[in-house]
Scaffold this motif. Structure first.
Motif, PDB file in Angstrom:
ATOM      1  N   ASP A   1       0.829  -1.212   0.000  1.00  0.00           N
ATOM      2  CA  ASP A   1       0.000   0.000   0.000  1.00  0.00           C
ATOM      3  C   ASP A   1       0.864   1.262   0.000  1.00  0.00           C
ATOM      4  O   ASP A   1       0.521   2.264  -0.641  1.00  0.00           O
ATOM      5  CB  ASP A   1      -0.935   0.001   1.212  1.00  0.00           C
ATOM      6  N   ILE A   2       1.990   1.212   0.709  1.00  0.00           N
ATOM      7  CA  ILE A   2       2.907   2.357   0.716  1.00  0.00           C
ATOM      8  C   ILE A   2       3.518   2.544  -0.665  1.00  0.00           C
ATOM      9  O   ILE A   2       3.609   3.664  -1.179  1.00  0.00           O
ATOM     10  CB  ILE A   2       3.983   2.161   1.792  1.00  0.00           C
ATOM     11  N   LEU A   3       3.924   1.450  -1.306  1.00  0.00           N
ATOM     12  CA  LEU A   3       4.497   1.544  -2.651  1.00  0.00           C
ATOM     13  C   LEU A   3       3.451   2.028  -3.663  1.00  0.00           C
ATOM     14  O   LEU A   3       3.772   2.800  -4.573  1.00  0.00           O
ATOM     15  CB  LEU A   3       5.054   0.183  -3.077  1.00  0.00           C
ATOM     16  N   ALA A   4       2.224   1.567  -3.507  1.00  0.00           N
ATOM     17  CA  ALA A   4       1.156   2.031  -4.412  1.00  0.00           C
ATOM     18  C   ALA A   4       0.927   3.530  -4.259  1.00  0.00           C
ATOM     19  O   ALA A   4       0.680   4.238  -5.244  1.00  0.00           O
ATOM     20  CB  ALA A   4      -0.137   1.263  -4.130  1.00  0.00           C
ATOM     21  N   SER A   5       1.011   4.034  -3.030  1.00  0.00           N
ATOM     22  CA  SER A   5       0.870   5.470  -2.795  1.00  0.00           C
ATOM     23  C   SER A   5       2.030   6.235  -3.416  1.00  0.00           C
ATOM     24  O   SER A   5       1.835   7.307  -4.007  1.00  0.00           O
ATOM     25  CB  SER A   5       0.795   5.752  -1.296  1.00  0.00           C
ATOM     26  N   ALA A   6       3.245   5.692  -3.276  1.00  0.00           N
ATOM     27  CA  ALA A   6       4.411   6.328  -3.896  1.00  0.00           C
ATOM     28  C   ALA A   6       4.250   6.374  -5.415  1.00  0.00           C
ATOM     29  O   ALA A   6       4.533   7.391  -6.064  1.00  0.00           O
ATOM     30  CB  ALA A   6       5.683   5.572  -3.504  1.00  0.00           C
ATOM     31  N   GLN A   7       3.783   5.264  -5.987  1.00  0.00           N
ATOM     32  CA  GLN A   7       3.558   5.214  -7.445  1.00  0.00           C
ATOM     33  C   GLN A   7       2.540   6.258  -7.877  1.00  0.00           C
ATOM     34  O   GLN A   7       2.745   6.957  -8.888  1.00  0.00           O
ATOM     35  CB  GLN A   7       3.064   3.818  -7.833  1.00  0.00           C
ATOM     36  N   ARG A   8       1.454   6.401  -7.131  1.00  0.00           N
ATOM     37  CA  ARG A   8       0.397   7.362  -7.480  1.00  0.00           C
ATOM     38  C   ARG A   8       0.948   8.785  -7.578  1.00  0.00           C
ATOM     39  O   ARG A   8       0.485   9.593  -8.384  1.00  0.00           O
ATOM     40  CB  ARG A   8      -0.721   7.271  -6.443  1.00  0.00           C
ATOM     41  N   HIS A   9       1.965   9.071  -6.776  1.00  0.00           N
ATOM     42  CA  HIS A   9       2.521  10.426  -6.747  1.00  0.00           C
ATOM     43  C   HIS A   9       3.859  10.493  -7.465  1.00  0.00           C
ATOM     44  O   HIS A   9       4.678  11.365  -7.184  1.00  0.00           O
ATOM     45  CB  HIS A   9       2.621  10.906  -5.301  1.00  0.00           C
ATOM     46  N   GLN A  10       4.072   9.548  -8.394  1.00  0.00           N
ATOM     47  CA  GLN A  10       5.184   9.564  -9.355  1.00  0.00           C
ATOM     48  C   GLN A  10       6.572   9.411  -8.740  1.00  0.00           C
ATOM     49  O   GLN A  10       7.573   9.806  -9.341  1.00  0.00           O
ATOM     50  CB  GLN A  10       5.149  10.838 -10.212  1.00  0.00           C
ATOM     51  N   VAL A  11       6.652   8.836  -7.538  1.00  0.00           N
ATOM     52  CA  VAL A  11       7.964   8.533  -6.956  1.00  0.00           C
ATOM     53  C   VAL A  11       8.544   7.330  -7.684  1.00  0.00           C
ATOM     54  O   VAL A  11       7.830   6.347  -7.952  1.00  0.00           O
ATOM     55  CB  VAL A  11       7.839   8.252  -5.441  1.00  0.00           C
TER      56      VAL A  11
ATOM     57  N   GLN B   1       5.252  -4.595 -10.420  1.00  0.00           N
ATOM     58  CA  GLN B   1       3.856  -4.208 -10.176  1.00  0.00           C
ATOM     59  C   GLN B   1       3.680  -2.697 -10.121  1.00  0.00           C
ATOM     60  O   GLN B   1       2.698  -2.159 -10.658  1.00  0.00           O
ATOM     61  CB  GLN B   1       3.382  -4.829  -8.852  1.00  0.00           C
ATOM     62  N   PHE B   2       4.641  -2.006  -9.479  1.00  0.00           N
ATOM     63  CA  PHE B   2       4.469  -0.579  -9.240  1.00  0.00           C
ATOM     64  C   PHE B   2       5.361   0.301 -10.119  1.00  0.00           C
ATOM     65  O   PHE B   2       5.252   1.528 -10.080  1.00  0.00           O
ATOM     66  CB  PHE B   2       4.722  -0.259  -7.761  1.00  0.00           C
TER      67      PHE B   2
END
Length: 257
Positions: free
Chosen positions: A97-107, A133-134
């Motif tokens: 979930d943390i990685l998915a959040s990072a992906q959403r914000h282009q990290v 995946q991310f």
């Protein structure tokens, strides 16, 4: 520069160039550490090392440190009161979930700094899947796994392979950085246990190897002076790794590690 993400507003974070940012995700544990060290030892060591990194002004990249995951996969210590463990699927879900959040914000990259050896195998087993995946790079620096101390010239009397829990290393670091947390009256040679883990029994428990005690190492050999040298090595090792990533990125070699 290493800053703390939670201290920014969303608008300040949005104004940053995400492709220039590296998230740092600290992960520790809450588990027994013998009779002489507190349950939060892994967390205390992790945060004192992060404090050392934040004081380093030589890093050129922009690093944002996420709030730590304070619990880990600690089933091997559950025979000792006070230990709290996460199941594998819960730990995987938290990180995902943390990685998915990072992906959403282009990290584009996340460096996991892990202070509990029991977390390392799970993270390593999933890292390649998470990257695919991310669509971001996942790096892992784990204090008691993958040879973190292997190349260090450290003032240790215990072989690193046998000093894996509440022993000379961890006790020395806390004697140096948080001496008020160490129950020095409970450090006795009779509590040292340097038998090592069971190579062909991955399901070993600490209670089997160190019954009634919980130590896997030699805390009687610890000192604050050793802790200062170990602490400096840990900070320098992580700083040097981050510098190497910076250099690769500047040379257009990121992803070729």
């Amino acid at each position: 520069m290493i800053a703390t993400l939670k201290e920014y507003t969303w608008a300040e974070r949005e104004a940053m160039q995400s492709e220039d940012i590296t998230y740092i995700l600290p992960i520790s544990a809450l588990e027994q550490h013998g009779r002489h060290l507190p349950l939060g030892t892994d967390d205390d060591i992790l945060h004192t090392v992060l404090e050392g990194l934040r004081a380093d002004t030589t890093l050129r990249g922009r690093y944002l440190c996420l709030p730590a995951i304070h619990y880990g996969c600690s089933r091997e210590h559950m025979d000792f009161c006070g230990t709290v463990t996460l199941s594998n699927h819960v730990m995987e879900g938290l990180i995902e979930d943390i990685l998915a959040s990072a992906q959403r914000h282009q990290v584009k990259r996340v460096v996991i700094i892990n202070s509990h050896g029991g977390n390392a195998a799970l993270i390593e087993a999933n890292a390649r899947h998470w990257e695919q995946q991310f669509g971001l790079r996942v790096y892992l620096l784990s204090f008691f796994h993958s040879g973190f101390f292997r190349d260090g010239v450290l003032p240790l009397q215990t072989p690193v392979a046998l000093d894996i829990h509440a022993g000379e290393i961890e006790t020395s670091i806390l004697l140096h950085r948080r001496p008020e947390l160490v129950r020095t009256d409970q450090i006795r040679g009779e509590y040292d246990c340097c038998s090592g883990t069971c190579e062909f029994i991955p399901g070993w428990s600490t209670a089997e190897l160190s019954p009634g005690n919980g130590v896997l190492g030699a805390p009687s050999l610890a000192s604050a002076e050793k802790g200062e040298a170990i602490f400096r090595y840990m900070v320098d090792r992580i700083r040097d790794f981050l510098r190497e990533l910076e250099q690769k990125r500047e040379n257009g070699e990121e992803g070729k590690e």
